[in-house]
Design a protein around this motif. Structure first.
Motif, short mmCIF file in Angstrom:
data_model
loop_
_atom_site.label_atom_id
_atom_site.label_comp_id
_atom_site.label_asym_id
_atom_site.label_seq_id
_atom_site.Cartn_x
_atom_site.Cartn_y
_atom_site.Cartn_z
N GLY A 148 0.85 -1.20 0.00
CA GLY A 148 0.00 0.00 0.00
C GLY A 148 0.88 1.24 0.00
O GLY A 148 1.85 1.34 -0.76
N GLY A 149 0.57 2.16 0.88
CA GLY A 149 1.34 3.40 0.94
C GLY A 149 2.80 3.18 1.31
O GLY A 149 3.64 4.05 1.06
N SER A 150 3.11 2.06 1.89
CA SER A 150 4.49 1.78 2.27
C SER A 150 5.26 1.12 1.13
O SER A 150 6.38 0.62 1.33
CB SER A 150 4.51 0.89 3.52
OG SER A 150 3.88 1.58 4.58
N SER A 199 6.51 -0.26 7.48
CA SER A 199 5.13 -0.49 7.88
C SER A 199 4.79 0.47 9.00
O SER A 199 5.36 0.39 10.08
CB SER A 199 4.92 -1.93 8.34
OG SER A 199 3.59 -2.10 8.77
N THR A 204 0.93 -5.26 9.56
CA THR A 204 0.34 -5.64 8.28
C THR A 204 0.80 -7.04 7.87
O THR A 204 2.00 -7.32 7.78
CB THR A 204 0.72 -4.59 7.21
OG1 THR A 204 0.30 -3.32 7.69
CG2 THR A 204 0.06 -4.86 5.88
N ARG A 261 -0.81 6.55 2.51
CA ARG A 261 -0.74 6.86 1.07
C ARG A 261 -0.17 8.24 0.78
O ARG A 261 -0.07 8.63 -0.38
CB ARG A 261 -2.11 6.66 0.42
CG ARG A 261 -3.26 7.38 1.09
CD ARG A 261 -4.61 6.87 0.58
NE ARG A 261 -5.74 7.48 1.28
CZ ARG A 261 -6.26 7.02 2.41
NH1 ARG A 261 -5.72 5.96 3.00
NH2 ARG A 261 -7.29 7.61 2.97
N GLU A 346 -8.56 5.09 -2.40
CA GLU A 346 -8.62 4.76 -0.97
C GLU A 346 -9.11 5.99 -0.20
O GLU A 346 -9.75 5.87 0.83
CB GLU A 346 -7.25 4.31 -0.45
CG GLU A 346 -7.30 3.64 0.92
CD GLU A 346 -6.03 2.89 1.29
OE1 GLU A 346 -5.94 1.68 1.03
OE2 GLU A 346 -5.11 3.51 1.86
N GLN A 482 -9.59 4.81 5.97
CA GLN A 482 -9.76 3.73 4.98
C GLN A 482 -10.36 2.51 5.65
O GLN A 482 -9.85 1.41 5.55
CB GLN A 482 -8.42 3.38 4.28
CG GLN A 482 -7.26 2.96 5.19
CD GLN A 482 -6.66 4.11 5.93
OE1 GLN A 482 -6.44 5.18 5.37
NE2 GLN A 482 -6.40 3.93 7.22
N VAL A 485 -11.01 -1.06 3.96
CA VAL A 485 -10.08 -2.17 3.72
C VAL A 485 -9.96 -3.07 4.95
O VAL A 485 -9.37 -4.15 4.88
CB VAL A 485 -8.67 -1.68 3.28
CG1 VAL A 485 -8.74 -1.07 1.90
CG2 VAL A 485 -8.08 -0.70 4.27
O1 F6P Z 1 -4.74 -1.61 3.69
C1 F6P Z 1 -4.56 -0.27 3.51
C2 F6P Z 1 -3.43 0.28 4.31
O2 F6P Z 1 -3.85 0.54 5.59
C3 F6P Z 1 -2.90 1.52 3.63
O3 F6P Z 1 -3.61 2.65 3.89
C4 F6P Z 1 -1.49 1.53 4.06
O4 F6P Z 1 -0.73 2.33 3.23
C5 F6P Z 1 -1.14 0.06 3.95
O5 F6P Z 1 -2.32 -0.59 4.38
C6 F6P Z 1 0.07 -0.43 4.69
O6 F6P Z 1 0.01 -0.20 6.06
P1 F6P Z 1 1.29 -0.24 6.97
O7 F6P Z 1 2.23 0.81 6.52
O8 F6P Z 1 0.79 -0.02 8.36
O9 F6P Z 1 1.92 -1.61 6.83
#
Ligand code: F6P
Length: 517
Positions: A148-150, A199, A204, A261, A346, A482, A485
Motif C-alpha cells: 500500500g502506501g508503504s 510499515s 500488516t 498513502r 482509498e 480507509q 479495507v
Molecule cells: O490496507 C490499507 C493500508 O492501511 C494503507 O492505507 C497503508 O498504506 C497500507 O495498508 C500499509 O500499512 P502499513 O504501513 O501499516 O503496513
C-alpha cells in the motif's frame, strides 16, 4: 476544530449547476473553440514549469464560475486552512493530516528535520559504500518490504527518477503471494543486500510475512548478530520493530499525522533517498512544497489542484462520468496510475458524509490509465469511440532527458495529436460509414511540464494529493481514513484459520471454495 460540513447538493452553486447542466449538456467543445479565440488562453494556468491547459473541457465561462462558486459554498478555503494548520481533520481516526509538514523546510518540525538528517547520513553511508554488510562488502542492493502506501509511493518515485539513479539496485516486495518474495530472493546476495521494512503499524500481514521469510532466508547464511547490518525499519510501532529483532538505531520514525498513502515524503521514502541520493530526495520534497504554496495561496480560478478537482466533480456529478484516465507520456511514470489509484480511490471511495449520513450523490471516481503511446494501441479506441465519457489527464514533458530529438518529437506529436483527435473527432471530414466517424468532444486536461526532474515529480504528486483533498471537501466525505479495507483484512484472519484447520465459515459459497483448497 472540525472540517466544515456542507451537503454540496444543497448549495446554491450546485442547484445552479444542475440547471446550467441541463442547458449546456449538449454543448460541443468544437463550437466553443470556434466561437472564442481566447478560449485556450482563458482556460490555462502557467505555474513554475507547469502549463495546464484545461480548455478542452465541456465548460463555458459560466460553468467555470459556478464551479468556483461551489468551492466557496462548501467552505473550501476554511478546509485548506484547517488542513495546513494541523487541525484533526481526519476526525474518524482523530488525527491531523500533515504530510505537507514533511516538506515545509521553512517551518520544519524538529522531529522531521531529525528524521531527514538520519536519512541523509544513512543513505550517504550506503551509497558511498561505507555501510558494510556482514562479510565486509559494501551494499549493492536495496529491498523495500512494504505494501500500500508503504510500497506504491516509493516504488513509483524510484522508477520515475530512474534517470537520476545511482549504482544501487532497488527491488520492492509487497504481495503476500510467495511468488513475489521468492522470485526476488533469487536475484539477491545476502552479503550485499539491505532490507528496509516499511510499515506504519508494523502489523500488516503481507509485510510481516515477507519480512519474516526474508529474515529466515538471510539467516541461512548469516547469524542473528548480522541482522543489524542488513535490516532497518520505518514505523510508528517501535516495540513491534524491536521484537522483530531490529536494533533501535536502525529504526526510522513515522508519525500518526502522516497517512500511509501520503507518506513517501517521510522516511517511508528511504528507498527513494538511497536510490537517487539525499539531494535529489530533498528536491522532490521542495517541488511538493512549492505546489503546497501554490495550492494554499493561489485564488481558486488559477489554482491547479482546485480547478482540476472542480472539473472532475463537474463530470462525476453532472455528466455522471464514472472514471478518469491518467495518461503520462513518459515511460518513467509507468507506476503513476497504481500509485494514484491508492491515493485517490482509498481516499475518496466513501459513501458516508461528514455528518455520518449516507450520501445521495456520486463520490470517488475510478482511476485508471497507462502510459502513452502504448495505451494508444490498447484502450484508446474506447476513449475515442466508446459509449462512456472518460475525462482524461494527459501528462507530458516538453524536454526529454535522453536528448534524442527524433524519439521525443514523435512522442510529443502523439501526445498533442490525441487531445486534438479527442476534441475534434472527424467533424468536417466526410466519411461514408458511421463506424469511421469520431464525434470528438471528449474532455481532456493537458499537464505539460518542462522536464522530468525530482522537483517537478514532487510538484506533480502534490498536485494530485491536493486535488483529491478538494474533491473530498466538495463531496463532504472523510478522505483520510480507509475503514473499507479493514473488513476484508479481518475476514482473511478467519479464512486463514479455516484453510489451516477444519473450521468453516457462515457462507456456503465460501465453504465450497475452502473445500477445494
Ligand atoms: O490496507 C490499507 C493500508 O492501511 C494503507 O492505507 C497503508 O498504506 C497500507 O495498508 C500499509 O500499512 P502499513 O504501513 O501499516 O503496513
Amino acid at each position: 476544530m472540525s472540517l466544515p460540513s456542507v451537503n454540496p447538493i444543497k448549495t446554491n452553486a450546485w442547484k445552479k449547476l444542475q440547471q446550467h447542466f441541463q442547458e449546456t449538456k449538449n454543448v460541443k467543445m468544437q463550437d466553443l473553440f470556434a466561437e472564442d479565440e481566447t478560449r485556450a488562453d482563458r482556460f490555462a494556468i502557467s505555474w513554475n514549469d507547469f502549463y495546464v491547459d484545461f480548455s478542452k473541457n465541456r465548460i463555458t465561462s459560466e460553468t467555470f464560475s459556478l464551479l468556483l462558486q461551489l468551492a466557496e459554498d462548501v467552505n473550501l478555503k476554511e478546509a485548506i486552512q484547517q488542513q495546513f494548520s494541523g487541525a484533526n481533520i481526519n476526525e474518524t481516526e482523530n488525527r491531523a493530516v500533515l504530510h505537507t509538514a514533511l516538506r515545509d523546510f521553512k517551518n520544519m518540525k524538529p522531529e522531521v528535520a531529525n528524521a531527514l538528517q538520519q536519512m541523509k547520513q544513512f543513505s550517504e553511508a550506503v551509497i558511498q559504500g561505507d555501510w558494510k554488510g556482514y562479510t565486509g562488502k559494501p551494499i549493492t542492493t536495496i529491498v523495500n518490504i512494504g505494501i500500500g502506501g508503504s510500497d506504491l509511493g516509493p516504488d513509483m518515485v524510484t522508477e520515475a527518477l530512474t534517470y537520476y539513479k545511482n549504482q544501487l539496485q532497488t527491488y520492492f516486495i509487497s504481495n503476500v503471494d510467495g511468488d513475489h518474495v521468492m522470485e526476488t530472493l533469487k536475484k539477491l546476495n545476502p552479503e550485499t543486500t539491505l532490507f528496509i521494512i516499511v510499515s506504519k503499524t508494523f502489523t500488516t500481514q503481507e509485510t510481516l510475512t515477507n519480512a519474516t521469510t526474508v529474515r529466515s532466508w538471510f539467516l541461512k547464511t548469516a547469524s542473528e548478530s548480522d541482522v543489524a547490518k542488513h535490516f532497518v525499519a520505518v514505523s510508528t510501532n517501535l516495540e513491534a520493530v524491536k521484537e522483530f529483532g531490529i536494533a533501535s538505531e536502525n529504526i526510522f520514525p513515522m508519525w500518526d499525522w502522516v497517512g500511509g498513502r501520503f507518506s513517501l515524503w517521510s522516511a517511508v521514502g528511504l528507498s527513494i533517498c538511497c536510490s537517487v541520493g539525499y539531494t535529489n530526495f530533498e528536491d522532490l520534497l521542495k517541488g511538493a512544497n512549492e505546489m503546497d504554496g501554490h495550492f494554499s495561496e493561489t485564488p481558486f480560478q488559477e489554482n491547479i489542484p482546485v480547478v482540476l478537482a472542480l472539473l472532475s466533480v463537474w463530470y462525476a456529478n453532472f455528466y455522471k462520468a464514472e472514471s478518469e484516465a491518467v495518461l503520462p507520456y513518459t515511460q518513467y511514470l509507468t507506476k503513476l496510475v497504481p500509485y494514484l489509484q491508492q491515493a485517490i480511490m482509498e481516499s475518496n471511495g466513501k459513501s458516508i458524509d461528514r455528518n455520518d449520513a449516507p450520501v445521495d450523490y456520486e463520490t470517488g471516481t475510478i482511476i485508471w490509465g497507462g502510459t502513452g503511446t502504448n495505451s494508444q494501441h490498447a484502450f484508446f479506441q474506447l476513449l475515442h469511440q466508446g459509449t462512456k465519457l472518460i475525462p482524461s489527464d494527459f501528462i507530458g514533458f516538453a524536454e526529454s532527458l535522453h536528448g534524442n530529438k527524433e524519439h521525443h518529437d514523435k512522442l510529443l506529436a502523439n501526445f498533442i495529436a490525441q487531445t486534438e483527435a479527442l476534441l475534434q473527432g472527424t467533424e468536417g471530414v466526410t466519411t461514408p460509414n458511421n463506424y469511421k466517424k469520431f464525434e470528438g468532444n471528449k474532455p481532456t486536461n493537458t499537464i505539460l511540464i518542462q522536464k522530468l526532474t525530482p522537483k517537478s515529480i514532487g510538484s506533480l504528486i502534490a498536485l494530485y494529493e491536493h486535488k483529491l483533498f478538494v474533491q473530498g471537501i466538495v463531496w463532504n466525505i472523510y478522505s483520510y481514513d480507509q475503514w473499507g479495507v479493514e473488513l476484508g483484512k479481518n475476514i482473511a484472519k478467519h479464512t486463514l484459520k479455516a484453510i489451516q484447520s477444519s473450521e468453516r465459515m457462515k457462507n456456503s459459497s465460501t465453504n465450497n471454495l475452502l473445500s477445494k483448497i
